[in-house]
Write a protein that holds these residues in place. Sequence first.
Motif, short mmCIF file in Angstrom:
data_model
loop_
_atom_site.label_atom_id
_atom_site.label_comp_id
_atom_site.label_asym_id
_atom_site.label_seq_id
_atom_site.Cartn_x
_atom_site.Cartn_y
_atom_site.Cartn_z
N PRO A 247 0.79 -1.23 0.00
CA PRO A 247 0.00 0.00 0.00
C PRO A 247 0.83 1.29 0.00
N VAL A 248 2.01 1.28 0.61
CA VAL A 248 2.81 2.51 0.64
C VAL A 248 3.20 2.96 -0.77
N ARG A 249 3.49 2.01 -1.63
CA ARG A 249 3.85 2.35 -3.02
C ARG A 249 2.62 2.87 -3.78
N ALA A 250 1.47 2.23 -3.56
CA ALA A 250 0.24 2.68 -4.21
C ALA A 250 -0.16 4.07 -3.72
N ILE A 251 0.01 4.33 -2.43
CA ILE A 251 -0.31 5.66 -1.87
C ILE A 251 0.63 6.71 -2.46
N GLN A 252 1.90 6.40 -2.62
CA GLN A 252 2.86 7.35 -3.20
C GLN A 252 2.43 7.74 -4.61
N ARG A 253 2.04 6.76 -5.41
CA ARG A 253 1.59 7.06 -6.77
C ARG A 253 0.28 7.85 -6.78
N LEU A 254 -0.64 7.50 -5.88
CA LEU A 254 -1.91 8.21 -5.77
C LEU A 254 -1.68 9.67 -5.36
N LEU A 255 -0.79 9.89 -4.40
CA LEU A 255 -0.45 11.26 -3.99
C LEU A 255 0.17 12.04 -5.14
N SER A 256 1.07 11.40 -5.88
CA SER A 256 1.73 12.07 -7.01
C SER A 256 0.72 12.49 -8.07
N GLU A 257 -0.18 11.59 -8.43
CA GLU A 257 -1.18 11.89 -9.45
C GLU A 257 -2.15 12.99 -8.97
N THR A 258 -2.55 12.93 -7.71
CA THR A 258 -3.50 13.90 -7.18
C THR A 258 -2.86 15.28 -7.06
N VAL A 259 -1.63 15.35 -6.57
CA VAL A 259 -0.94 16.65 -6.48
C VAL A 259 -0.75 17.23 -7.88
N THR A 260 -0.40 16.41 -8.85
CA THR A 260 -0.25 16.89 -10.23
C THR A 260 -1.57 17.42 -10.76
N ALA A 261 -2.66 16.72 -10.51
CA ALA A 261 -3.96 17.12 -11.05
C ALA A 261 -4.56 18.34 -10.36
N ARG A 262 -4.30 18.50 -9.07
CA ARG A 262 -4.98 19.55 -8.30
C ARG A 262 -4.14 20.79 -8.03
N THR A 263 -2.88 20.78 -8.42
CA THR A 263 -2.02 21.95 -8.15
C THR A 263 -1.28 22.34 -9.42
N ALA A 264 -0.57 23.44 -9.34
CA ALA A 264 0.28 23.89 -10.45
C ALA A 264 1.70 23.32 -10.31
N LYS A 265 1.89 22.45 -9.34
CA LYS A 265 3.21 21.87 -9.08
C LYS A 265 3.54 20.78 -10.11
N ILE A 266 4.82 20.65 -10.37
CA ILE A 266 5.31 19.53 -11.17
C ILE A 266 5.90 18.53 -10.18
N VAL A 267 5.37 17.32 -10.22
CA VAL A 267 5.82 16.26 -9.32
C VAL A 267 6.95 15.51 -10.02
N LEU A 268 8.08 15.48 -9.36
CA LEU A 268 9.24 14.78 -9.89
C LEU A 268 9.20 13.32 -9.45
N ASP A 269 9.57 12.43 -10.34
CA ASP A 269 9.62 11.01 -10.01
C ASP A 269 10.86 10.76 -9.16
N PRO A 270 10.71 10.13 -7.98
CA PRO A 270 11.87 9.94 -7.11
C PRO A 270 12.98 9.08 -7.73
N ARG A 271 12.65 8.29 -8.74
CA ARG A 271 13.67 7.43 -9.35
C ARG A 271 14.33 8.07 -10.55
N GLN A 272 13.76 9.17 -11.08
CA GLN A 272 14.27 9.70 -12.33
C GLN A 272 14.57 11.19 -12.32
N PHE A 273 14.40 11.86 -11.21
CA PHE A 273 14.57 13.31 -11.26
C PHE A 273 16.04 13.71 -11.32
#
Length: 190
Positions: A86-112
């Motif tokens: 669940p921690v991995r699924a929550i991380q992805r869900l948070l990333s998608e939601t922050v991207t959709a609801r804010t003007a922020k660009i979410v960086l991928d922790p493995r590729q930034f």
Amino acid sequence: MIRPAAICGLLLLGGCVSFGGKPPKMLMTLTTSATVPTDAVRQASAENTVLILTPTANAAVQTVRIPVYDGTALAYVADGAWNEPPVRAIQRLLSETVTARTAKIVLDPRQFGASPAMRLSGQLQRFGIDPNAMQAVATFDAQLSREGGRVETRRFEARAPLAAVDAAQAGTALNRAANDLAMQVADWVK
């Protein structure tokens, strides 16, 4: 040359050996209710970037099974499991939601390659079922580190009702609770 007795012995042994438990009847996943359009191109300055790390969790939440919290007792929902921790699924869900609801660009922790202006981390305290209230519960202790060394912490909790403590109901209710939690966190990060 293989002897017939050896073949019979191997066949008998094969009936006694098991390579894992019985698979669950239902595998579940979290799906986001806040999606980003597929053709969306986003640009932001370095001040509008955020890195969302995979949360930590206690042992009850680190498993793919769904915990049922009853006071100090802990059990798991029968016949269902998450398709990933669940921690991995929550991380992805948070990333998608922050991207959709804010003007922020979410960086991928493995590729930034850029240095993010903010880092969101935290601990997933609860992610399971409260049978006494007949609710799915998601509790997240978040930590937001900003440039300049400023750190903010906040506890988020979301609950969703369910009619029965079974795999289908638990998965659906936890998905609703996780999406509510992610929207709260996104509004805080905004």
